[in-house]
Motif scaffolding. Structure first.
Motif, PDB file in Angstrom:
ATOM      1  N   GLY A 124       0.830  -1.194   0.000  1.00  0.00           N
ATOM      2  CA  GLY A 124       0.000   0.000   0.000  1.00  0.00           C
ATOM      3  C   GLY A 124       0.867   1.248   0.000  1.00  0.00           C
ATOM      4  O   GLY A 124       2.106   1.177  -0.038  1.00  0.00           O
ATOM      5  N   LEU A 125       0.231   2.401   0.078  1.00  0.00           N
ATOM      6  CA  LEU A 125       0.975   3.656  -0.005  1.00  0.00           C
ATOM      7  C   LEU A 125       2.066   3.778   1.059  1.00  0.00           C
ATOM      8  O   LEU A 125       3.195   4.173   0.714  1.00  0.00           O
ATOM      9  CB  LEU A 125       0.003   4.839   0.074  1.00  0.00           C
ATOM     10  N   PRO A 126       1.819   3.455   2.327  1.00  0.00           N
ATOM     11  CA  PRO A 126       2.906   3.573   3.309  1.00  0.00           C
ATOM     12  C   PRO A 126       4.137   2.743   2.934  1.00  0.00           C
ATOM     13  O   PRO A 126       5.271   3.199   3.103  1.00  0.00           O
ATOM     14  CB  PRO A 126       2.265   3.078   4.616  1.00  0.00           C
ATOM     15  N   GLY A 127       3.904   1.524   2.425  1.00  0.00           N
ATOM     16  CA  GLY A 127       5.034   0.688   2.031  1.00  0.00           C
ATOM     17  C   GLY A 127       5.781   1.245   0.837  1.00  0.00           C
ATOM     18  O   GLY A 127       7.014   1.171   0.760  1.00  0.00           O
ATOM     19  N   LEU A 128       5.049   1.803  -0.134  1.00  0.00           N
ATOM     20  CA  LEU A 128       5.693   2.421  -1.294  1.00  0.00           C
ATOM     21  C   LEU A 128       6.517   3.626  -0.872  1.00  0.00           C
ATOM     22  O   LEU A 128       7.639   3.830  -1.356  1.00  0.00           O
ATOM     23  CB  LEU A 128       4.633   2.830  -2.316  1.00  0.00           C
ATOM     24  N   VAL A 129       5.973   4.421   0.041  1.00  0.00           N
ATOM     25  CA  VAL A 129       6.714   5.585   0.541  1.00  0.00           C
ATOM     26  C   VAL A 129       7.977   5.136   1.259  1.00  0.00           C
ATOM     27  O   VAL A 129       9.067   5.685   1.033  1.00  0.00           O
ATOM     28  CB  VAL A 129       5.823   6.434   1.471  1.00  0.00           C
TER      29      VAL A 129
END
Length: 260
Positions: A70-75
């Motif tokens: 998800g977005l947190p992991g991509l960031v």
């Protein structure tokens, strides 16, 4: 000296100047579904003293077996890449479409701990993230039907016609595109926390997804913002990489204070 190096984790690909001699480091966070190869055109047109890194996110190229988070992991992935880049030259983070959202949150994370000094952020082909998603629109997470998926993706720029026409390639690439967009399809953000570095936004003047009324709010995200309009559509990095390079070269003065 031209380089083309990767870390053992293969989280990015490098081209351009030797890290110790580079005058500028550029980290490209590419559009949804794209891998490190998407930055090659930019790197070929970049000044010889720039070191150009393109992030290779999970789920593509040599990381194809990794699940797209998800977005947190991509960031977190982009933050780790920024910290791992060789050299000490000023760093510009260039986020493209979906990558501008990931890039924005990565720069904010880097600001919080000052582990990497970011000289500037560049958002390419991404409307202002203050725009809240339409609560009535269909969501990718609610369907696996290919026709429905392609119709929904049109609202995010769609997929290139040559890819949509190649059934075998589309089957290979579409899951990664969908996973990337699912990570950001509910995303919106106010200007706070403000960027402490300058922000340059770059749009195509024929991009139906990024008219002025959808992009103006980027000016709220920092005290030093600037916009460049280029001839072209939504896929500027892919279709007109030389023009994107020119936009950065022509606005390096904006980042001068951060580089001193």
């Amino acid at each position: 000296m031209e380089s083309d190096r990767t870390l053992p984790a293969k989280t990015f690909a490098l081209k351009g100047a030797d890290p110790q001699d580079a005058s500028l480091r550029v980290l490209i966070v590419p559009h949804a579904g794209a891998g490190a190869a998407s930055g090659q055109g930019f790197a070929e047109h970049a000044p010889a003293d720039w070191l150009v890194a393109t992030a290779r996110l999970p789920g593509r190229e040599t990381r194809i077996r990794e699940s797209v988070p998800g977005l947190p992991g991509l960031v977190d992935d982009v933050v780790a890449t920024a910290r791992a880049l060789p050299g000490t030259a000023p760093l510009l983070v260039v986020g493209v479409c979906f990558g501008a959202i990931v890039g924005l949150e990565a720069v904010r994370a880097l600001q919080r701990d000052d582990s990497v000094r970011v000289a500037g952020m560049v958002a390419v082909s991404q409307w202002a993230v203050t725009e809240k998603p339409d609560p009535e629109r269909r969501l990718l997470r609610d369907t696996d039907d290919t026709d429905d998926v392609l119709a929904i993706l049109d609202g995010f720029g769609g997929v290139p016609e040559r890819l949509a026409a190649n059934e075998q390639m589309l089957k290979l690439v579409l899951p990664t595109i969908v996973a990337d967009i699912r990570a950001v399809e509910d995303y919106s953000s106010g200007p706070d926390p403000l960027l402490r570095c300058p922000l340059l936004t770059v749009f195509g003047d024929e991009d139906p997804l990024c008219p002025e009324e959808r992009t103006a709010d980027w000016a709220l995200f920092g005290e030093n913002t600037r916009t460049v309009w280029l001839p072209g559509g939504h896929m500027l990095l892919t279709d007109s990489p030389a023009l994107v390079v020119d936009a950065l070269v022509g606005n390096l003065d904006q980042f001068a204070a951060e580089q001193s």
